[in-house]
Every structure is written in C-alpha cells, then in structure tokens.
Design a protein around this motif. Structure first.
Motif, short mmCIF file in Angstrom:
data_model
loop_
_atom_site.label_atom_id
_atom_site.label_comp_id
_atom_site.label_asym_id
_atom_site.label_seq_id
_atom_site.Cartn_x
_atom_site.Cartn_y
_atom_site.Cartn_z
N ILE B 24 52.37 52.62 51.50
CA ILE B 24 53.54 52.10 52.22
C ILE B 24 54.22 51.03 51.35
N PHE B 25 53.40 50.12 50.81
CA PHE B 25 53.92 49.11 49.89
C PHE B 25 54.61 49.77 48.68
N SER B 26 53.97 50.79 48.15
CA SER B 26 54.50 51.44 46.94
C SER B 26 55.89 52.01 47.18
N GLN B 27 56.08 52.61 48.34
CA GLN B 27 57.40 53.20 48.61
C GLN B 27 58.47 52.11 48.64
N ALA B 28 58.18 51.00 49.31
CA ALA B 28 59.16 49.91 49.37
C ALA B 28 59.45 49.39 47.96
N ALA B 29 58.38 49.29 47.13
CA ALA B 29 58.54 48.82 45.75
C ALA B 29 59.44 49.75 44.95
N GLN B 30 59.17 51.05 45.08
CA GLN B 30 59.94 52.03 44.31
C GLN B 30 61.41 52.03 44.71
N LEU B 31 61.67 51.91 46.01
CA LEU B 31 63.05 51.89 46.48
C LEU B 31 63.79 50.68 45.92
N ALA B 32 63.15 49.52 45.95
CA ALA B 32 63.80 48.29 45.47
C ALA B 32 63.99 48.33 43.96
N LEU B 33 62.97 48.82 43.24
CA LEU B 33 63.07 48.91 41.77
C LEU B 33 64.15 49.93 41.36
N ALA B 34 64.21 51.04 42.08
CA ALA B 34 65.21 52.07 41.76
C ALA B 34 66.62 51.53 41.96
N GLU B 35 66.80 50.79 43.04
CA GLU B 35 68.13 50.23 43.29
C GLU B 35 68.50 49.21 42.22
N ALA B 36 67.50 48.47 41.73
CA ALA B 36 67.73 47.48 40.68
C ALA B 36 67.78 48.13 39.30
N GLU B 37 67.53 49.45 39.25
CA GLU B 37 67.49 50.19 37.99
C GLU B 37 66.51 49.57 37.01
N LEU B 38 65.31 49.26 37.52
CA LEU B 38 64.25 48.67 36.69
C LEU B 38 62.98 49.52 36.78
N GLN B 39 62.25 49.56 35.67
CA GLN B 39 60.94 50.20 35.66
C GLN B 39 59.85 49.18 35.93
N GLU B 40 60.10 47.96 35.49
CA GLU B 40 59.08 46.93 35.70
C GLU B 40 59.72 45.57 35.88
N VAL B 41 58.91 44.62 36.26
CA VAL B 41 59.36 43.26 36.52
C VAL B 41 58.37 42.29 35.89
N ASP B 42 58.70 40.99 35.90
CA ASP B 42 57.81 40.00 35.30
C ASP B 42 56.63 39.66 36.21
N ALA B 43 56.81 39.80 37.52
CA ALA B 43 55.73 39.44 38.45
C ALA B 43 56.01 40.00 39.84
N LEU B 44 54.94 40.03 40.65
CA LEU B 44 55.02 40.48 42.04
C LEU B 44 54.61 39.34 42.97
N TYR B 45 55.35 39.19 44.06
CA TYR B 45 54.99 38.24 45.13
C TYR B 45 54.87 39.07 46.40
N ILE B 46 53.67 39.08 46.96
CA ILE B 46 53.35 40.02 48.03
C ILE B 46 53.00 39.30 49.32
N GLY B 47 53.82 39.48 50.33
CA GLY B 47 53.55 38.87 51.64
C GLY B 47 52.78 39.83 52.52
N ALA B 48 51.66 39.38 53.06
CA ALA B 48 50.87 40.18 54.00
C ALA B 48 50.11 39.19 54.86
N MET B 49 50.07 39.46 56.17
CA MET B 49 49.44 38.50 57.07
C MET B 49 47.93 38.62 57.09
N ASN B 50 47.42 39.81 57.35
CA ASN B 50 45.96 39.94 57.47
C ASN B 50 45.50 41.36 57.16
N PRO B 51 45.75 41.85 55.94
CA PRO B 51 45.27 43.20 55.59
C PRO B 51 43.74 43.27 55.61
#
Lengths: 504, 504
Positions: B24-51
């Motif tokens: 589920i996370f991966s799909q959101a990541a891919q959608l945002a990266l695709a819109e930004a036309e990026l393959q990678e980024v410098d870092a990830l900040y991941i919000g999750a309450m209690n996985p």
C-alpha cells in the motif's frame, strides 16, 4: 546551512531503573536543559523504538512533552529500531539547520528490564524479516551467522576469532569501569568470558549487550558553543539476511559515513576516537572496518594490538560501549553523542585531549544506520576529503533471492546454534542460511546441530512455507531426525494467517 | 530558509485494501514519484501510527525503503499518533529547508480494516491517558464528552447540536461522492443519519470517521514548482482530559496555526479552503473555530448556513474529510496535503480557482496537532499578519488535577453513554468527568446511564484506584446498583501491575 552546536547533554544512570518511562525521560531532559541553562526549547525530538510494546506507552511525544513540563511545545517521536536516538538527533539537526527552530531538545530512551528475557527478545526480534523469524531467528542468531561468515571469509581460526571477541568484551568492560553512568562497572577477565554460556554460536553471553533501562538528552542550538555537530549521515540496508549479497560489512554504515565525512570535510584519519554500535562484539570489528578506520578483515588485529584501547591510537568505545554502558535501544544512539561531547570537553575519565569524535549507530540488523561527527569549536583541524572505497558497492546490496524457491539441495552459507531461543522454540536450534543450487539464499532450521560448517551440502524440505535442512551423508538418520523434530523439539510451522501480515 | 515546494503527490484508493502494508505504501510512493518525474530521492520520511500492533510490522522505515526499491536511501519513521502523516511532512520540510537534502519523499499510511472493530478501538485507545482508559474511555467516548461540554458552554439545544453534527456529516459525504479515492462515495440523507446508532452519546456512527486502509505520498523539493509549502506549525496539548482546563477548543491547534500563519505571512482571512481533522463531526466545528475561521461557538452556524459547503465562502473538507475519504490514521495528515495540492492545481472536481489552502491534523485527543498552508506560486497574494486571540492562553492548558484525590462528592463536568465499548467492558457504559468539591477533575464510571446531565451532583467511590460515581438522589438505589455493577456488567478493576506501566 545554519551551523548546529551542542548546548547541553545529560543521561540517566543506565541499568535497571524502577521509574516509569516518562520519569526516566524527564531526568535526561532536565540534565540536558540544566547544562544548557535553559528552561524551555522550541521543540522536542524523541527517539524510542517500541514503548508501545515495552511499556504500553503510546502517543509518547505528547506524553513526554507534558511530563517534562513543556506542554504546548511541538514534540515528534522518531523511530528507526535500535538507532532511534541517532535518528532523533538527525531530525533535530535538520530542524536547527533549516532555521525553523533555534533550540531543540533531542531525547532517546527505552525501558526494558521489567520484562522477561524471552519477551524482550521477542519484541527486539520483530525488526527481523518475518520469514526469518518463522525459523526462530533472533538478533543474536543473525549476528552469530554474520560472525561465522566473517570468520570464514577472512580465514580466521576459531581460536583467533574467540580471542578477538574476548578482547573487545574485556576492553569495553574495562572502559565501562571508569564510567559512573554505565550499567556494568566491573572488569571481566578471560576466564569469566570463556566461562560465559553460548547464546548463539560463536557468540557468548559476554558478546551481547545487556537489556537496559535509560534515557539520554542533547540540547541542539544555533548559538555557538564549545562543540559543533559537524557531520551527520544516514543509510539503509536490506532488511532480510537471505536477500543480501554482503554479509561481512554493513553497507548502511558506509553510506552514512560517506555523507558524514563529506559534510565534516574530514576522513577516518581525522577522527580521534569513536563510539560505535557494539550490540554484539563482532559488530565493533565490522563497524571499525565500515567506518574506514581499518581495512576489511583487519579490525580484529587492531583490537588485539591495543590500537582501539582507551590509551591506544584510536580509542573505540572509551565509554564502555553498548556492551558495558548498556543498551536501552532508543537511547543508545544518543547516549553515544552525550559521551563524545563529554570527552571532547575533557569531562571524562581520560585526560587526553580530543578534537574530533565520531558516533555510529545501528538500527535493526544494520538496516538503518547513522554516523555523527562532533568537533571542538576551538580546535585547529586539518580538513581533508574522504574518498570512500566500496561506497559504490553500498547501493547494490541485494541478492536475487525471492520467496519462492523449489530447489531441494544446497550448501550452508553460514550458520549458528541458538541456545537462547524465542518463545515457542526449544533450544538448541540450528539455523543456517542455505545457498540453493540455483544460487539463491534462504533461511532454514536444521535437525542436527553437531555437524555444521560453512560449505556443507544439505537437503531441504519445505513444510507449509517453513524450511528444514538435513546435512548430506546423514541421510540414513533423516527419518529419525524428522521424527525427533516433530515429536516436540522445535518446529512450530506458522499458520498462513501469521505469515500474511496478520495481527500478531 | 530554503523554500520548499510540492513536486508530486499521490494516494491509494482509501477503504478496505487487501494488500500488505508495504505494498500500500509502495503504490503511494510510486504515484508521487511518477508525478514528480523522479526515480529516486535523497531520503524518505514515513508517518505511521502503530504498524507494530496493527500489522506486526516493525522497523518500518527500512522495510518501506526496501519495498519501494530504494534500499540504501535514508529513511526515518515519524509518529505523533493520528497526525503522523503531518508530522512526517514537517520533518521532511525541515530536511529540505535546511539544505541538507534537495528532494525527499514523505509517506503516511496505515492498515487497519483486517482487525475487529474492538481490536482497532483498543489500539487507537492506547493514545489515551492510562487512568482514563481504565474506566473504559475510548476516543469516541472522549470526543463525545467534549461535544456535550461544547453544547452546554455555547447553550445549544440538543436538537440544534444534532442538526449541526448531521449537517457536517451530510456535507462531507456529499463532498466524498465527488472524490474517486474516497472510502465512501454515496450521499447520505438526514433519515440515514438519524437512523444510525449511538457510539457514545451524542455521537452516532455517522459522526465518526471509519476504519480505513490507505497511504499517501508527497515529494518535497527545493526546486520551484506550482505549489509552495508556505507555512507549517505544530503544537502539543495535555494528554489527559481530566488534567485540562480547556474542553471546547484545542490549544494545540491554536499554537500550530499561529506559527503557520506567521510563517506564511497570512491570516485566517487569507485561506480559500481547508481540509481539517473531522475524525468526529464536532471536531470539524471546533477546528474551524481554533483556526480562526469563525468565532468560538459560531462554527455550527457556519455549517448550517452553508458557508463551509463546497460552493460556500470557505469550503471545509471539500475532499470529503476523514469522515467520507476515510481515516487510515498514519495517512490522514498527509492525504489532506495531497487533496489541497490537487485542488490548488485545479485537478479536483470543483472548478473554482483557489490560491491558498490549509490543512489541520490532530494527533491523539488533540494532543499533537499540525497546521500546514500551501499556496500557488503563480498567484498574487495579499500578505497580512495574523494577531491570534487566545494564543497566549494556549500554553496554559493544565488544570491543577493530581492523581490522588480524596473528595467523595462532586459535580458532572461532562459525560457520555458509551455504546461501542473496548474489550472487557459491556455496553452501555456511563462515563463522566467529575469536578470534585476541591475543584479537581477525574474520570469515573457511573452506574446509571439514564439520569445524567452536566451539573448533576454525584457521590464517588474508589476501588483499587478505579473510580465509580452515583447520581445524588439515587442513593436508595446505590446498593442495588453496586450489586449490578459487580455482578458482571462493566467493572474490571485493573490490577496494580497493569497500572504501573507494565507490559500490556
């Protein structure tokens, strides 16, 4: 970028602490704020690995802000498994460096000793890949398998490896004896080390950091002080052992170090001393190689030669390290920064003058690592760029393994005999990483813990996704062995629900 | 400070999602990266309450980095209870603003629907003060008690309050019907609203955001794009209800808003529309007052008058809000940013041109709140400073309550009848905040759910730290009532071990 300075540090006495987690955090906060001569700060960054399960504390950021009398002040909780304290420092650093805040309090803490060892082992093991956990893998088990692989790769005899690990343990306990806040303040000798029981071969109890309660605090400020945070870096690594190509070093450390050295305009040669993540004694050896202090395979020689002793050329873990200072998981990465700051200021036992110190913290099985460089602001420092070797390799960490493998033969890549097992597994448990005939890796549980060595050929059997191995040449014993396995020794084939991300 | 822009956004279809959390996370990541036309980024900040407890996923930062093919890239997990997605955005903002990174991917997500409602309610309730949890308090119960207090303070009749809450629900469901990614895309009518069952009086099922799976992603960049992150702010609040002085507004929102308005050089009048945290319909009313859109007590009029409708003067939750879009707790704060970005760009259903939008996210019972302001970079904007009223009050949130109180009489400050109870409590449960004769507050469980109103005098009884109340004038029924209580209705007096931070 705004420069970031250390305005105050503090930590609790590590060990068994009867107070609630919020009080432990509060003491560290008060010590750091008092040293910084501040009543309040712009924000809090709080590192904690799993207070939800260790102590039943959720919503910890608001809880801690309120407990230390800073209700209203922004507070964020940061988590990267056992490097959470270092991660909180990174977030706090970025907050000051941006100019958004001028002063922040970074905290790291955990409360663990009130639980049984098996409960703590289980919670810590949750950071491990689910497939590997199904086999009974614990953090010591995976560390042990890495150690066995290291021994084979660098052609160390069993006795030489033992001597190296023993030397790390003795050195760090000797250092801890000078640290009034360390959990262990007694020297240990070779006899005590060799008398300590195996947790997971070749690792003994004295190779493993203890279970600890404690918290650390650091006030970061944009105003100049005597110590500057001159370099920070972070890297991640492959979560599961069976998906890795690299076993005897931690690429996540190399990525983090490259960034920190570059930012601090220095190199391994510019570092006077370091606090590294010795959750297991062999990790200290690997860490010092990954940080570029020693060549691959040579970290053991350095400790045997006394180079990393407190009076050596490059003291490693002069505070006692996680091994003797203790390892409250969310605190350790920040406690290292407290220790380095004190030593740079000349507050610690050793009266040598140090100009630049480094900390390195490991999250999970080296999947989320941080490197931090601190330096005295009054020191004249030689700046030199580091050209890392192997950094290009670091991003290519993954093997081609996949969860579906059909080969039924393979070779032991590395192994351990686990004597301290998680709930539901009766010791001893033989665990091995098997390279199958098609070149892939998978974790498996074995039936015979006496005949194992790297390179040994094995047969594999799969039962409901769970993998068992039997050493070749033992084929006549297979039937007996399987009977023994299923009669009540170790195997608890997980149900499908458990494997599919269901609620634990 | 380096300006920070939105380079790409994406979110999954909210609702019941059968995939593992990492996918589920991966799909959101891919959608945002695709819109930004990026393959990678410098870092990830991941919000999750209690996985850890929702899906058994620990060490989530490394896990997600690996799952989206960015092994090696620095990844930090951020948590502030139900505002974790907004907190991750704040940390990512600071990372770019500092110049340390140029491009980061912020993610927020949670997977919850695979668990039973009672299990989910229990996990969500862990953010509540332990003393209040012991009485059976859940998030809806505390929200209900705040609502009852709001009704009394602003002298609303029961029917007017019902009409206000119903209007919020109908509006947000109507908005959700235009949002293809919303969990609920059906209009509801008044009959359906009033037919829905009480969860905790006066809140019905249609007043509560649903249980949801989903993830959102935002790429932040130092390179100019069409939308700028022009203001961010955070504030914390008193964790427990019984320690508060303020019940009908959330000081944490006011602190966050003051900072965000100041940074964006604007005021409530400069905001064209907002996505606010309507985990419960009354929260939308309180939020719009705390944000300065409407005077205290007047938020209800605004919704009844249609001001906050999608075609009103100040659309609130045009995406459907948490109520209709769904509330995967770690995702919601970031999903708001996705929605506001799309609307500023003109991608959403409404074709009105918006220049500046605001998001507001609540962590826990409004103990860790965030406000974010986004604006079009091509728009001419009137800049004006906000002079907040009540911001000075915001830091003084605490009553003088203490855990030890000996008075055995008091008055109901606010109350609810809880119909959806946590495990171990049989419905209905009467809960009230009692102001004792010495002026302090404490949470107690009542024996009679039919005679309650604010200001009603009560007797208190303490049993092993657990507090029960009985309405005065009912004294002749006390013996019967206590018999009923202990025979099997609700009371499970917690053991000392449970209360002292022991492992749950």
């Amino acid at each position: 970028m705004q420069s970031v300075y250390i305005a105050g540090v503090g930590m609790t006495k590590f060990g068994k602490d009867p107070r609630p987690l919020a009080e432990i955090f509060s003491q560290a906060a008060q010590l750091a704020l008092a040293e910084a001569e501040l009543q309040e700060v712009d924000a809090l960054y709080i590192g904690a690995m799993n207070p939800e399960e260790f102590t039943g504390d959720s919503n910890i950021a608001s809880l801690i802000a309120d407990a230390i009398g800073l209700t209203g002040v922004p507070a964020i909780r940061i988590e990267t498994a056992s490097s959470a304290g270092a991660a909180a420092l990174m977030a706090g650093f970025q907050a000051i460096a941006s100019g958004y805040y001028r002063r922040v309090l970074v905290l790291g803490g955990e409360k663990m000793t009130h639980l049984s060892t098996s409960a703590t082992t289980r919670i810590l093991a949750e950071v491990i890949d689910k497939r590997e956990r199904q086999c009974g893998a614990t953090m010591p088990a995976l560390a042990a398998m890495i150690t066995e692989k290291y021994r084979q790769k660098f052609r160390l005899s069993e006795s030489r490896l033992e001597n190296i690990l023993c030397s790390v343990a003795l050195k760090n306990h000797a250092n801890g004896a000078h640290n009034p806040l360390a959990q262990f303040q007694r020297l240990i000798n070779r006899d005590a080390y060799f008398a300590s029981k195996f947790v997971a071969t070749p690792l003994r109890l004295y190779d493993c950091a203890p279970i600890t309660d404690g918290a650390a605090g650091v006030v970061l400020s944009s105003e100049k002080t005597d110590v500057r945070l001159s370099g920070v870096g972070q890297g991640t690594g492959v979560p599961s052992l069976q998906d890795r190509d690299v076993f005897t070093s931690f690429p996540a450390t190399k990525i983090a170090a490259a960034r920190a050295y570059r930012m601090a305009e220095t190199s391994p040669q510019g570092i006077d001393f370091a606090e590294v993540h010795d959750a297991f004694t062999p990790f200290e050896i690997i860490d010092t190689e990954d940080l570029g202090f020693f060549l691959p395979g040579k970290g053991g020689d350095a400790v045997l030669d006394g180079k990393t002793a407190i009076d050596g050329a490059l003291p490693i873990n002069p505070s006692g390290g996680l091994k003797a200072r203790g390892h409250p998981v969310g605190a350790s990465g920040l406690a290292q920064v407290v220790e380095v700051t004190k030593r740079l200021r000349g507050d610690s036992f050793s009266k040598r003058e140090f100009k630049r110190g480094l900390t390195q913290s490991i999250g999970g099985l080296a999947t989320n690592n941080f490197v931090t460089i601190l330096q005295r602001t009054d020191a004249t420092l030689v700046q030199n760029q580091w050209v890392p070797n192997g950094a290009a390799v670091a991003m290519n960490q993954k093997s081609r393994s996949s969860p579906v493998r059909e080969s039924d033969e393979g070779v032991i890549e590395t192994f351990t005999i686990l004597y301290v097992t998680p709930d539901g597994f009766l010791p001893p448990v033989a665990l091995a990483l098997i390279r199958t005939l098609d070149g892939r890796l998978l974790m498996a549980q074995g039936e015979d813990e006496t005949q194992l060595k790297i390179g040994q050929e094995v047969y594999l059997r799969r039962i409901d996704g769970f993998c068992l191995f039997t050493v070749k040449g033992q084929i006549q014993k297979v039937q007996d062995a399987f009977f023994k396995l299923f009669r009540g020794k170790t195997v608890i084939p997980p149900s499908k629900d458990n494997r599919n991300g269901g609620h634990k």
